[in-house]
Design a protein around this motif. Structure first.
Motif, PDB file in Angstrom:
ATOM      1  N   VAL A 256       3.125  -6.548   0.102  1.00 26.40           N
ATOM      2  CA  VAL A 256       3.341  -5.118   0.353  1.00 26.40           C
ATOM      3  C   VAL A 256       4.112  -4.510  -0.817  1.00 26.40           C
ATOM      4  O   VAL A 256       3.755  -3.444  -1.345  1.00 26.40           O
ATOM      5  N   GLU A 257       5.164  -5.201  -1.254  1.00 28.14           N
ATOM      6  CA  GLU A 257       5.964  -4.717  -2.384  1.00 28.14           C
ATOM      7  C   GLU A 257       5.176  -4.783  -3.688  1.00 28.14           C
ATOM      8  O   GLU A 257       5.257  -3.866  -4.524  1.00 28.14           O
ATOM      9  N   THR A 259       1.918  -4.647  -4.074  1.00 27.61           N
ATOM     10  CA  THR A 259       0.872  -3.620  -4.053  1.00 27.61           C
ATOM     11  C   THR A 259       1.427  -2.279  -4.503  1.00 27.61           C
ATOM     12  O   THR A 259       0.815  -1.562  -5.307  1.00 27.61           O
ATOM     13  N   ARG A 260       2.589  -1.941  -3.995  1.00 26.58           N
ATOM     14  CA  ARG A 260       3.211  -0.661  -4.368  1.00 26.58           C
ATOM     15  C   ARG A 260       3.532  -0.638  -5.867  1.00 26.58           C
ATOM     16  O   ARG A 260       3.367   0.388  -6.539  1.00 26.58           O
ATOM     17  N   ASP A 263       0.225  -0.414  -8.367  1.00 27.03           N
ATOM     18  CA  ASP A 263      -0.573   0.804  -8.274  1.00 27.03           C
ATOM     19  C   ASP A 263      -0.166   1.760  -9.401  1.00 27.03           C
ATOM     20  O   ASP A 263       0.994   2.141  -9.525  1.00 27.03           O
ATOM     21  N   SER A 330      -2.683   6.574  -0.815  1.00 25.63           N
ATOM     22  CA  SER A 330      -2.594   5.379  -1.645  1.00 25.63           C
ATOM     23  C   SER A 330      -2.886   4.153  -0.785  1.00 25.63           C
ATOM     24  O   SER A 330      -2.869   4.211   0.454  1.00 25.63           O
ATOM     25  N   SER A 332      -0.949   1.694  -0.444  1.00 19.42           N
ATOM     26  CA  SER A 332       0.281   1.422   0.310  1.00 19.42           C
ATOM     27  C   SER A 332       0.372   2.290   1.556  1.00 19.42           C
ATOM     28  O   SER A 332       0.831   1.837   2.619  1.00 19.42           O
ATOM     29  N   ASP A 333      -0.070   3.551   1.458  1.00 19.24           N
ATOM     30  CA  ASP A 333      -0.087   4.430   2.630  1.00 19.24           C
ATOM     31  C   ASP A 333      -1.018   3.870   3.702  1.00 19.24           C
ATOM     32  O   ASP A 333      -0.706   3.900   4.900  1.00 19.24           O
ATOM     33  N   ARG A 342      -1.504  -4.441   8.104  1.00 18.53           N
ATOM     34  CA  ARG A 342      -0.091  -4.853   8.022  1.00 18.53           C
ATOM     35  C   ARG A 342       0.070  -6.298   8.484  1.00 18.53           C
ATOM     36  O   ARG A 342       0.783  -7.085   7.870  1.00 18.53           O
TER      37      ARG A 342
END
Length: 441
Positions: A256-257, A259-260, A263, A330, A332-333, A342
């Motif tokens: 998750v981190e 991916t953010r 980007d 995005s 992440s969104d 998730r």
């Protein structure tokens, strides 16, 4: 004979130049061959219809010509290579064929015990079959107008070989083997591929390693995530593979981190490899992709599925996932809004199990591509479970480029990482610094 790091750097550069002239072009006569961006994939990489039942069992092997092989008193330097295909099990429990390479070093092992073995898990190479690490040993630089790939992990392999350590390199699931797409950063697929590479090397006829040979794991970036996951899963998946030590450099422990962070970076193409891999691993996620991806996003995923790192840097460097979605969200969104996605990513989290052997976690303090904080948290999580952890924050300047911030520690820490690992292979005890971790950045 010993080879200095400087000689090795020159050797890898020379090998890249040699490899650039030896890339097979697609032949019109080979209509049944797999061709990826103008590169004809050797038939060796096509898995058979049936696979052995045992994980790590050899499916086939053949001599692998190294791009650089120098004459030596005791044999060719750095050694003799064998291309491998072996059986493994993917994250869904299904059998899969994985390719890789074993290199028998010419240099003698000067440590205690039998010649040791290191399984090298490559960093990010791409998703096209032409990008595989084993193919890169033969062709360190692919440059044919359609694809660009540099086998940068050859340097680490050669440094280990110069110490008399045998090396087995895995291509991971679907990177090389032509029957499936590479499941990029799937922790279980990667861990199994790494551990089964050890089993395959042990069964290779003529290899000097024995059942008593100590085993280590080496990986940076994607490879660091793979070795970290392998260290966690070894007790349950491969209890027959006792590990003396694991190096996990810049591990993507929290996707998750990561991916953010990637980007919009130079390596934004890795977002496409990740999504492609997620869909390969869990087709039930397909409706989420269908609902959120626009035409540009679908085209990018297809395009990236055959690309190497060089291709992605040129074609998708600086891309933002907001351009790939129907409503400008995005990636992440979308992860935050979709429970199934998730949950899938939560299952990819590394750090939930205790490794049974010493581990060294290293991460650049300015790494903002595979973020430093989430890599440090992996060390914290393992220390809390009582693991034997050596944590190394690598001090560095912010170079103004996420990619350079990430790649610089790969080179500056490589010598220390290999020294730490070879000490473990020489039966020298590790010194955990978990007690000091609160004071380390």
């Amino acid at each position: 004979m010993p080879v200095s790091p400087r000689q090795l750097a020159v050797a890898v550069t020379t090998a890249a130049c040699l490899g650039a002239t030896a890339v097979p072009a697609a032949s019109a006569a080979q209509t049944d061959a797999v061709v990826s961006r103008g590169v004809t994939i050797p038939e060796f990489y096509n898995p058979p219809a049936g696979l052995p039942s045992a994980d790590g069992a050899l499916v086939r092997s053949e001599p692998l010509p190294l791009a650089l092989s120098l004459p030596g008193v005791d044999g060719p330097l750095p050694g003799r290579a064998t291309r491998l295909m072996y059986k493994s099990t993917d994250s869904t429990g299904r059998p899969m064929a994985v390719t890789g390479a074993y290199i028998e070093p010419t240099a003698a092992w000067k440590g205690s015990g039998d010649r040791p073995l290191v399984a090298l898990a490559p960093g990010t190479l791409g998703q096209g079959d032409q990008c595989s690490a084993s193919y890169g040993l033969e062709h360190p630089l692919l440059l044919n107008g359609q694809t660009v790939s540099v086998a940068y992990e050859d340097l680490a392999a050669y440094r280990l070989l110069s110490e008399g350590v045998a090396v087995v390199v895995t291509d991971y699931a679907g990177l090389g083997a032509t029957d499936r797409l590479h499941t990029y950063v799937n922790r279980v697929d990667e861990a199994h591929a790494v551990l089964d590479a050890v089993r395959a090397a042990r069964s290779l006829p003529g290899a000097s390693i024995t059942s008593a040979s100590r085993v280590g794991l080496y990986g940076y970036s994607q490879g660091g995530g793979a070795t970290a996951a392998a260290a966690e899963l070894q007790p349950s998946y491969a209890p027959d593979v006792t590990l003396s030590g694991t190096y996990a450099g810049a591990p993507p422990a929290d996707l998750v981190e990561v991916t953010r962070a990637i980007d919009g970076s130079e390596l934004a193409g890795a977002l496409g490899w990740s999504v492609n891999g997620f869909l390969q691993s869990d087709p039930a996620l397909a409706p989420i992709a269908d609902a959120h991806l626009n035409a540009a996003g679908r085209a990018a995923l297809k395009d990236l599925s055959t690309m190497c790192v060089g291709d992605a840097l040129f074609s998708y460097g600086g891309a933002h996932s907001t351009k790939w979605t129907t409503d400008g969200s995005s990636l992440s969104d979308i992860i935050a809004s979709e429970p199934a996605l998730r949950n899938f990513l939560a299952d990819q989290r590394i750090g939930t199990m205790k490794p049974a052997s010493p581990v060294r976690v290293a991460t650049g303090t300015k790494d903002n591509l595979v973020p430093h904080a989430q890599a440090r948290r992996l060390a914290v999580d393992w220390c809390a479970k009582g693991a034997d952890v050596t944590y190394k924050p690598i001090g560095q300047l912010d170079l103004g480029s996420a990619l350079l911030n990430h790649l610089t520690p790969l080179l500056t820490d490589q010598g220390d990482a290999i020294s730490w690992l070879t000490d473990r292979l020489d039966a020298k005890p590790a010194t955990s610094n978990c007690a000091d971790l609160p004071g380390l950045s």
